[in-house]
Design a protein around this motif. Structure first.
Motif, short mmCIF file in Angstrom:
data_model
loop_
_atom_site.label_atom_id
_atom_site.label_comp_id
_atom_site.label_asym_id
_atom_site.label_seq_id
_atom_site.Cartn_x
_atom_site.Cartn_y
_atom_site.Cartn_z
N ASP A 128 0.83 -1.21 0.00
CA ASP A 128 0.00 0.00 0.00
C ASP A 128 0.86 1.26 0.00
N GLU A 129 1.93 1.24 0.78
CA GLU A 129 2.82 2.40 0.84
C GLU A 129 3.50 2.65 -0.50
N LEU A 130 3.96 1.58 -1.15
CA LEU A 130 4.60 1.72 -2.45
C LEU A 130 3.63 2.27 -3.49
N THR A 131 2.40 1.77 -3.47
CA THR A 131 1.39 2.27 -4.41
C THR A 131 1.14 3.76 -4.18
N MET A 132 1.03 4.16 -2.94
CA MET A 132 0.80 5.57 -2.61
C MET A 132 1.96 6.44 -3.09
N MET A 133 3.19 6.03 -2.80
CA MET A 133 4.35 6.83 -3.19
C MET A 133 4.52 6.88 -4.70
N GLN A 134 4.23 5.77 -5.39
CA GLN A 134 4.30 5.78 -6.85
C GLN A 134 3.26 6.72 -7.45
N SER A 135 2.08 6.79 -6.83
CA SER A 135 1.06 7.71 -7.34
C SER A 135 1.49 9.16 -7.13
N TRP A 136 2.18 9.45 -6.03
CA TRP A 136 2.71 10.81 -5.84
C TRP A 136 3.70 11.14 -6.94
N LEU A 137 4.64 10.22 -7.19
CA LEU A 137 5.64 10.47 -8.21
C LEU A 137 5.01 10.67 -9.59
N THR A 138 4.04 9.83 -9.91
CA THR A 138 3.35 9.97 -11.18
C THR A 138 2.67 11.33 -11.27
N GLY A 139 2.01 11.73 -10.20
CA GLY A 139 1.35 13.03 -10.15
C GLY A 139 2.32 14.20 -10.28
N TRP A 140 3.54 13.99 -9.86
CA TRP A 140 4.57 15.03 -9.94
C TRP A 140 5.37 14.93 -11.23
N ASP A 141 4.99 14.04 -12.13
CA ASP A 141 5.72 13.79 -13.38
C ASP A 141 7.18 13.43 -13.11
N ALA A 142 7.40 12.67 -12.04
CA ALA A 142 8.75 12.24 -11.67
C ALA A 142 8.92 10.77 -12.05
N LYS A 143 10.17 10.34 -12.16
CA LYS A 143 10.47 8.94 -12.47
C LYS A 143 9.94 8.03 -11.36
N THR A 144 9.46 6.87 -11.76
CA THR A 144 8.98 5.89 -10.77
C THR A 144 9.81 4.62 -10.75
N ASP A 145 10.91 4.59 -11.50
CA ASP A 145 11.75 3.40 -11.48
C ASP A 145 12.66 3.45 -10.26
N VAL A 146 13.06 2.30 -9.82
CA VAL A 146 13.85 2.16 -8.60
C VAL A 146 15.33 2.22 -8.92
N ASP A 147 16.06 3.02 -8.15
CA ASP A 147 17.52 3.05 -8.27
C ASP A 147 18.04 1.86 -7.48
N THR A 148 18.60 0.91 -8.15
CA THR A 148 19.04 -0.32 -7.48
C THR A 148 20.52 -0.30 -7.11
N ALA A 149 21.13 0.87 -7.13
CA ALA A 149 22.55 0.97 -6.77
C ALA A 149 22.75 0.42 -5.35
N ALA A 150 23.76 -0.39 -5.20
CA ALA A 150 24.01 -1.01 -3.89
C ALA A 150 24.29 0.02 -2.81
N ASN A 151 24.82 1.17 -3.21
CA ASN A 151 25.18 2.19 -2.23
C ASN A 151 24.17 3.33 -2.22
N LEU A 152 22.92 3.05 -2.58
CA LEU A 152 21.90 4.08 -2.68
C LEU A 152 21.79 4.92 -1.41
N HIS A 153 21.70 4.29 -0.25
CA HIS A 153 21.59 5.04 0.99
C HIS A 153 22.83 5.87 1.24
N ALA A 154 23.99 5.27 1.05
CA ALA A 154 25.24 5.98 1.29
C ALA A 154 25.39 7.17 0.34
N ASP A 155 24.89 7.06 -0.88
CA ASP A 155 24.95 8.17 -1.84
C ASP A 155 24.22 9.40 -1.33
#
Length: 101
Positions: A27-54
């Motif tokens: 449910d949370e993912l669906t909600m956040m994806q709808s926000w991104l879509t509404g904001w015309d932002a990318k909805t694909d996931v950055d799968t970089a292993a160091n995403l948090h550290a970045d």
């Protein structure tokens, strides 16, 4: 991570927790994806292993850490899962604080 707990956890309450987290995450993912879509932002996931550290946070809970759960002895699984899950949640809180500023 929660999929592993749903099948490997020894304690019933941990299995219930894992199933509840999985249900609310969808449910949370669906909600956040709808926000991104509404904001015309990318909805694909950055799968970089160091995403948090970045983003200035702690290293993420990556595929290697999650895969390691499959090698933990059954008797040690519950504690290993909870420790990894707590670290994951801590990182999420840290990241939200970074994003707020």
């Amino acid at each position: 991570m929660t999929a592993a707990a749903a099948t490997r956890a020894q304690r019933p309450e941990l299995k219930v927790l894992a199933q509840a987290v999985r249900a609310t995450e969808k449910d949370e993912l669906t909600m956040m994806q709808s926000w991104l879509t509404g904001w015309d932002a990318k909805t694909d996931v950055d799968t970089a292993a160091n995403l948090h550290a970045d983003h200035g946070g702690l290293p993420g809970t990556g595929a290697a850490e999650i895969a390691a759960l499959s090698t933990v002895k059954a008797a040690d699984f519950d504690a290993a899962f909870l420790n990894l899950f707590l670290a994951h949640q801590h990182n999420a809180i840290e990241m939200s604080g970074i994003e707020r500023t």
